[in-house]
Design a protein around this motif. Structure first.
Motif, PDB file in Angstrom:
ATOM      1  N   GLY A   1       4.097   0.912   2.257  1.00  0.00           N
ATOM      2  CA  GLY A   1       3.885  -0.182   3.183  1.00  0.00           C
ATOM      3  C   GLY A   1       4.174  -1.499   2.497  1.00  0.00           C
ATOM      4  O   GLY A   1       3.848  -1.692   1.326  1.00  0.00           O
ATOM      5  N   HIS A   2       4.821  -2.411   3.227  1.00  0.00           N
ATOM      6  CA  HIS A   2       5.272  -3.664   2.650  1.00  0.00           C
ATOM      7  C   HIS A   2       4.821  -4.829   3.513  1.00  0.00           C
ATOM      8  O   HIS A   2       4.690  -4.700   4.720  1.00  0.00           O
ATOM      9  CB  HIS A   2       6.794  -3.672   2.542  1.00  0.00           C
TER      10      HIS A   2
ATOM     11  N   PHE B   1       9.459   6.083   4.379  1.00  0.00           N
ATOM     12  CA  PHE B   1       9.039   7.424   4.008  1.00  0.00           C
ATOM     13  C   PHE B   1       9.965   8.042   2.970  1.00  0.00           C
ATOM     14  O   PHE B   1      11.172   7.783   2.951  1.00  0.00           O
ATOM     15  CB  PHE B   1       9.042   8.331   5.243  1.00  0.00           C
TER      16      PHE B   1
ATOM     17  N   ASN C   1       0.851  -1.188   0.000  1.00  0.00           N
ATOM     18  CA  ASN C   1       0.000   0.000   0.000  1.00  0.00           C
ATOM     19  C   ASN C   1       0.884   1.233   0.000  1.00  0.00           C
ATOM     20  O   ASN C   1       2.118   1.139   0.169  1.00  0.00           O
ATOM     21  CB  ASN C   1      -0.920   0.020   1.225  1.00  0.00           C
TER      22      ASN C   1
ATOM     23  N   GLY D   1       6.684  -7.943   7.901  1.00  0.00           N
ATOM     24  CA  GLY D   1       7.367  -7.039   8.818  1.00  0.00           C
ATOM     25  C   GLY D   1       6.744  -5.670   8.841  1.00  0.00           C
ATOM     26  O   GLY D   1       7.069  -4.872   9.716  1.00  0.00           O
ATOM     27  N   PHE D   2       5.840  -5.396   7.895  1.00  0.00           N
ATOM     28  CA  PHE D   2       5.079  -4.145   7.862  1.00  0.00           C
ATOM     29  C   PHE D   2       5.957  -2.913   7.843  1.00  0.00           C
ATOM     30  O   PHE D   2       5.540  -1.861   8.288  1.00  0.00           O
ATOM     31  CB  PHE D   2       4.145  -4.050   9.084  1.00  0.00           C
ATOM     32  N   LYS D   3       7.191  -3.000   7.339  1.00  0.00           N
ATOM     33  CA  LYS D   3       8.061  -1.831   7.371  1.00  0.00           C
ATOM     34  C   LYS D   3       7.487  -0.727   6.508  1.00  0.00           C
ATOM     35  O   LYS D   3       7.150  -0.929   5.356  1.00  0.00           O
ATOM     36  CB  LYS D   3       9.457  -2.189   6.878  1.00  0.00           C
ATOM     37  N   THR D   4       7.386   0.464   7.072  1.00  0.00           N
ATOM     38  CA  THR D   4       6.923   1.643   6.348  1.00  0.00           C
ATOM     39  C   THR D   4       8.124   2.515   6.039  1.00  0.00           C
ATOM     40  O   THR D   4       8.890   2.850   6.931  1.00  0.00           O
ATOM     41  CB  THR D   4       5.906   2.427   7.188  1.00  0.00           C
TER      42      THR D   4
END
Lengths: 111, 114
Positions: free
Chosen positions: A92-93, A101, A31, A96-99
Protein backbone atom coordinates in the motif's frame (compact mmCIF):
# COMPACT_ATOMS: atom_id res chain seq x y z
CA UNK A 1 4.85 -4.26 -13.23
CA UNK A 2 4.12 -5.97 -9.95
CA UNK A 3 5.72 -4.68 -6.79
CA UNK A 4 5.82 -7.72 -4.56
CA UNK A 5 7.72 -10.91 -5.25
CA UNK A 6 6.66 -13.90 -3.20
CA UNK A 7 8.96 -16.76 -2.35
CA UNK A 8 8.58 -19.67 -2.72
CA UNK A 9 6.22 -19.84 -5.67
CA UNK A 10 4.79 -23.09 -4.32
CA UNK A 11 4.96 -24.88 -0.97
CA UNK A 12 3.73 -28.32 0.04
CA UNK A 13 3.64 -29.32 3.73
CA UNK A 14 1.95 -31.79 6.05
CA UNK A 15 -0.95 -30.80 8.25
CA UNK A 16 0.32 -29.53 11.60
CA UNK A 17 3.56 -28.12 10.19
CA UNK A 18 4.31 -24.43 9.96
CA UNK A 19 4.33 -22.62 6.61
CA UNK A 20 6.50 -19.59 5.92
CA UNK A 21 6.12 -17.36 2.89
CA UNK A 22 8.26 -14.38 2.02
CA UNK A 23 7.60 -11.21 0.12
CA UNK A 24 10.09 -8.68 -1.21
CA UNK A 25 9.23 -5.33 -2.69
CA UNK A 26 11.04 -2.53 -4.47
CA UNK A 27 9.87 0.91 -3.41
CA UNK A 28 8.86 2.65 -0.19
CA UNK A 29 5.54 1.58 1.21
CA UNK A 30 2.91 2.85 3.61
CA UNK A 31 1.87 -0.65 4.62
CA UNK A 32 1.92 -4.26 3.48
CA UNK A 33 -1.04 -6.60 3.38
CA UNK A 34 -1.46 -10.33 3.03
CA UNK A 35 -4.42 -11.90 1.24
CA UNK A 36 -5.58 -15.49 0.76
CA UNK A 37 -7.28 -16.80 -2.37
CA UNK A 38 -8.96 -20.17 -2.45
CA UNK A 39 -9.23 -21.84 -5.84
CA UNK A 40 -11.75 -20.07 -8.04
CA UNK A 41 -12.70 -17.54 -5.39
CA UNK A 42 -12.03 -13.90 -4.58
CA UNK A 43 -9.29 -12.71 -2.27
CA UNK A 44 -9.72 -12.46 1.49
CA UNK A 45 -7.83 -9.86 3.49
CA UNK A 46 -5.80 -11.56 6.24
CA UNK A 47 -3.65 -8.96 7.92
CA UNK A 48 -2.14 -5.50 7.42
CA UNK A 49 1.17 -4.31 8.86
CA UNK A 50 2.15 -0.66 8.74
CA UNK A 51 5.58 0.56 7.78
CA UNK A 52 6.36 1.57 11.40
CA UNK A 53 5.48 -1.90 12.73
CA UNK A 54 7.86 -4.86 12.82
CA UNK A 55 5.61 -7.74 13.78
CA UNK A 56 1.92 -8.46 13.99
CA UNK A 57 -0.13 -11.48 15.04
CA UNK A 58 -3.63 -12.63 14.21
CA UNK A 59 -4.66 -16.07 15.40
CA UNK A 60 -2.31 -18.59 13.76
CA UNK A 61 -0.80 -15.90 11.54
CA UNK A 62 2.39 -14.00 12.27
CA UNK A 63 3.64 -11.29 9.93
CA UNK A 64 6.98 -9.54 10.10
CA UNK A 65 8.15 -6.51 8.17
CA UNK A 66 11.73 -5.37 7.61
CA UNK A 67 11.65 -2.06 5.79
CA UNK A 68 15.46 -1.89 5.60
CA UNK A 69 15.47 -5.09 3.55
CA UNK A 70 12.14 -4.31 1.88
CA UNK A 71 10.79 -7.70 2.85
CA UNK A 72 7.99 -9.33 4.80
CA UNK A 73 7.17 -12.84 5.90
CA UNK A 74 3.93 -14.62 6.68
CA UNK A 75 4.04 -17.56 9.07
CA UNK A 76 1.06 -19.87 9.42
CA UNK A 77 1.44 -22.09 12.46
CA UNK A 78 -0.09 -25.54 12.90
CA UNK A 79 -1.36 -25.59 9.32
CA UNK A 80 -4.61 -27.28 8.36
CA UNK A 81 -5.85 -28.72 5.08
CA UNK A 82 -8.23 -25.75 4.90
CA UNK A 83 -5.21 -23.41 4.66
CA UNK A 84 -4.58 -24.75 1.14
CA UNK A 85 -4.77 -21.64 -1.02
CA UNK A 86 -2.70 -18.99 -2.78
CA UNK A 87 -1.28 -16.26 -0.59
CA UNK A 88 -0.51 -12.81 -1.94
CA UNK A 89 1.32 -9.88 -0.47
CA UNK A 90 0.22 -6.43 -1.52
CA UNK A 91 1.93 -3.11 -0.91
CA UNK A 92 0.00 0.00 0.00
CA UNK A 93 1.26 3.44 -0.97
CA UNK A 94 0.36 6.99 -0.12
CA UNK A 95 -0.88 9.39 -2.76
CA UNK A 96 -3.65 7.54 -4.55
CA UNK A 97 -3.70 4.50 -2.26
CA UNK A 98 -2.59 2.23 -5.10
CA UNK A 99 -2.30 -1.37 -3.93
CA UNK A 100 0.14 -3.54 -5.87
CA UNK A 101 -0.03 -7.32 -5.61
CA UNK A 102 2.71 -9.89 -6.02
CA UNK A 103 2.40 -13.13 -7.99
CA UNK A 104 1.58 -15.23 -4.91
CA UNK A 105 2.69 -18.39 -3.14
CA UNK A 106 0.64 -21.51 -3.69
CA UNK A 107 0.38 -23.45 -0.44
CA UNK A 108 -0.78 -27.05 -0.36
CA UNK A 109 -1.38 -28.64 3.03
CA UNK A 110 -1.64 -32.42 2.96
CA UNK A 111 -4.00 -34.07 5.44
CA UNK B 1 -23.55 -8.28 5.86
CA UNK B 2 -23.70 -8.87 2.13
CA UNK B 3 -20.39 -9.07 0.33
CA UNK B 4 -19.31 -7.70 -3.02
CA UNK B 5 -21.52 -9.10 -5.76
CA UNK B 6 -20.35 -9.72 -9.31
CA UNK B 7 -22.03 -11.07 -12.39
CA UNK B 8 -21.77 -13.04 -14.48
CA UNK B 9 -19.48 -15.61 -12.82
CA UNK B 10 -18.34 -17.04 -16.13
CA UNK B 11 -18.33 -15.73 -19.68
CA UNK B 12 -17.06 -17.25 -22.92
CA UNK B 13 -16.85 -15.06 -26.01
CA UNK B 14 -15.03 -14.99 -29.31
CA UNK B 15 -12.33 -12.46 -30.05
CA UNK B 16 -13.54 -9.11 -31.32
CA UNK B 17 -16.83 -9.51 -29.44
CA UNK B 18 -17.88 -7.21 -26.60
CA UNK B 19 -18.48 -8.13 -22.99
CA UNK B 20 -19.60 -6.33 -19.85
CA UNK B 21 -19.19 -7.17 -16.18
CA UNK B 22 -21.20 -5.82 -13.29
CA UNK B 23 -20.23 -5.17 -9.68
CA UNK B 24 -22.24 -4.17 -6.64
CA UNK B 25 -19.95 -3.16 -3.74
CA UNK B 26 -20.57 -3.48 -0.04
CA UNK B 27 -23.01 -0.85 1.17
CA UNK B 28 -21.23 2.24 2.41
CA UNK B 29 -17.97 1.53 0.60
CA UNK B 30 -17.04 4.65 -1.35
CA UNK B 31 -14.01 3.14 -3.08
CA UNK B 32 -14.38 0.53 -5.80
CA UNK B 33 -11.65 -1.30 -7.69
CA UNK B 34 -11.50 -3.46 -10.79
CA UNK B 35 -8.60 -5.90 -11.06
CA UNK B 36 -7.51 -8.25 -13.82
CA UNK B 37 -5.98 -11.54 -12.68
CA UNK B 38 -4.32 -13.65 -15.35
CA UNK B 39 -3.84 -17.32 -14.49
CA UNK B 40 -0.82 -17.80 -12.25
CA UNK B 41 -0.40 -14.10 -11.51
CA UNK B 42 -1.49 -11.66 -8.87
CA UNK B 43 -4.31 -9.19 -9.44
CA UNK B 44 -3.45 -6.08 -11.45
CA UNK B 45 -5.38 -2.90 -10.76
CA UNK B 46 -7.25 -1.66 -13.80
CA UNK B 47 -9.24 1.20 -12.34
CA UNK B 48 -10.08 2.69 -8.96
CA UNK B 49 -13.13 4.85 -8.22
CA UNK B 50 -13.87 7.06 -5.24
CA UNK B 51 -17.61 7.54 -5.27
CA UNK B 52 -18.23 8.09 -8.99
CA UNK B 53 -14.88 9.72 -9.76
CA UNK B 54 -11.82 7.96 -11.17
CA UNK B 55 -8.77 7.98 -8.86
CA UNK B 56 -6.45 5.79 -10.95
CA UNK B 57 -6.88 4.27 -14.38
CA UNK B 58 -3.23 4.27 -15.41
CA UNK B 59 -3.21 0.54 -16.22
CA UNK B 60 -6.55 0.44 -18.02
CA UNK B 61 -6.15 -0.25 -21.77
CA UNK B 62 -8.38 2.62 -22.74
CA UNK B 63 -8.54 1.71 -26.41
CA UNK B 64 -10.69 -1.30 -25.54
CA UNK B 65 -11.61 -1.16 -21.86
CA UNK B 66 -14.04 1.24 -20.24
CA UNK B 67 -15.60 1.46 -16.82
CA UNK B 68 -18.19 3.58 -15.15
CA UNK B 69 -19.68 3.96 -11.73
CA UNK B 70 -22.87 5.89 -12.05
CA UNK B 71 -24.36 7.29 -8.83
CA UNK B 72 -21.30 6.11 -6.92
CA UNK B 73 -22.62 2.61 -6.23
CA UNK B 74 -22.72 -0.13 -8.91
CA UNK B 75 -20.06 -0.31 -11.56
CA UNK B 76 -19.67 -1.89 -14.97
CA UNK B 77 -16.48 -2.82 -16.80
CA UNK B 78 -16.66 -3.26 -20.55
CA UNK B 79 -14.26 -4.72 -23.08
CA UNK B 80 -14.81 -3.87 -26.73
CA UNK B 81 -13.44 -5.57 -28.78
CA UNK B 82 -12.00 -8.46 -26.78
CA UNK B 83 -8.63 -10.03 -27.55
CA UNK B 84 -7.32 -13.47 -26.68
CA UNK B 85 -5.01 -11.99 -24.05
CA UNK B 86 -8.01 -10.58 -22.17
CA UNK B 87 -8.78 -14.10 -20.90
CA UNK B 88 -8.54 -13.69 -17.14
CA UNK B 89 -10.55 -13.38 -13.96
CA UNK B 90 -11.93 -9.89 -13.41
CA UNK B 91 -12.20 -9.06 -9.75
CA UNK B 92 -14.16 -6.26 -8.20
CA UNK B 93 -13.29 -5.02 -4.72
CA UNK B 94 -14.51 -2.26 -2.46
CA UNK B 95 -13.34 -0.49 0.66
CA UNK B 96 -14.24 2.29 3.04
CA UNK B 97 -12.88 5.67 2.02
CA UNK B 98 -10.80 5.84 5.19
CA UNK B 99 -9.48 2.26 4.96
CA UNK B 100 -8.33 1.81 1.36
CA UNK B 101 -5.85 -0.88 2.34
CA UNK B 102 -8.50 -3.31 3.58
CA UNK B 103 -10.30 -4.34 0.44
CA UNK B 104 -13.20 -6.76 0.18
CA UNK B 105 -13.26 -8.81 -2.99
CA UNK B 106 -16.10 -10.29 -4.96
CA UNK B 107 -15.92 -13.84 -6.39
CA UNK B 108 -14.79 -12.59 -9.79
CA UNK B 109 -15.87 -13.16 -13.37
CA UNK B 110 -13.86 -15.70 -15.32
CA UNK B 111 -13.60 -14.56 -18.94
CA UNK B 112 -12.47 -16.87 -21.71
CA UNK B 113 -11.83 -15.35 -25.12
CA UNK B 114 -11.69 -17.88 -27.96
Amino acid sequence: SQQGEEDPQALSIQEGENATMNCSYKTSINNLQWYRQNSGRGLVHLILIRSNEREKHSGRLRVTLDTSKKSSSLLITASRAADTASYFCATGHTGGFKTIFGAGTRLFVKA
Amino acid sequence: EAGVAQSPRYKIIEKRQSVAFWCNPISGHATLYWYQQILGQGPKLLIQFQNNGVVDDSQLPKDRFSAERLKGVDSTLKIQPAKLEDSAVYLCASSFLTSPDTQYFGPGTRLTVL
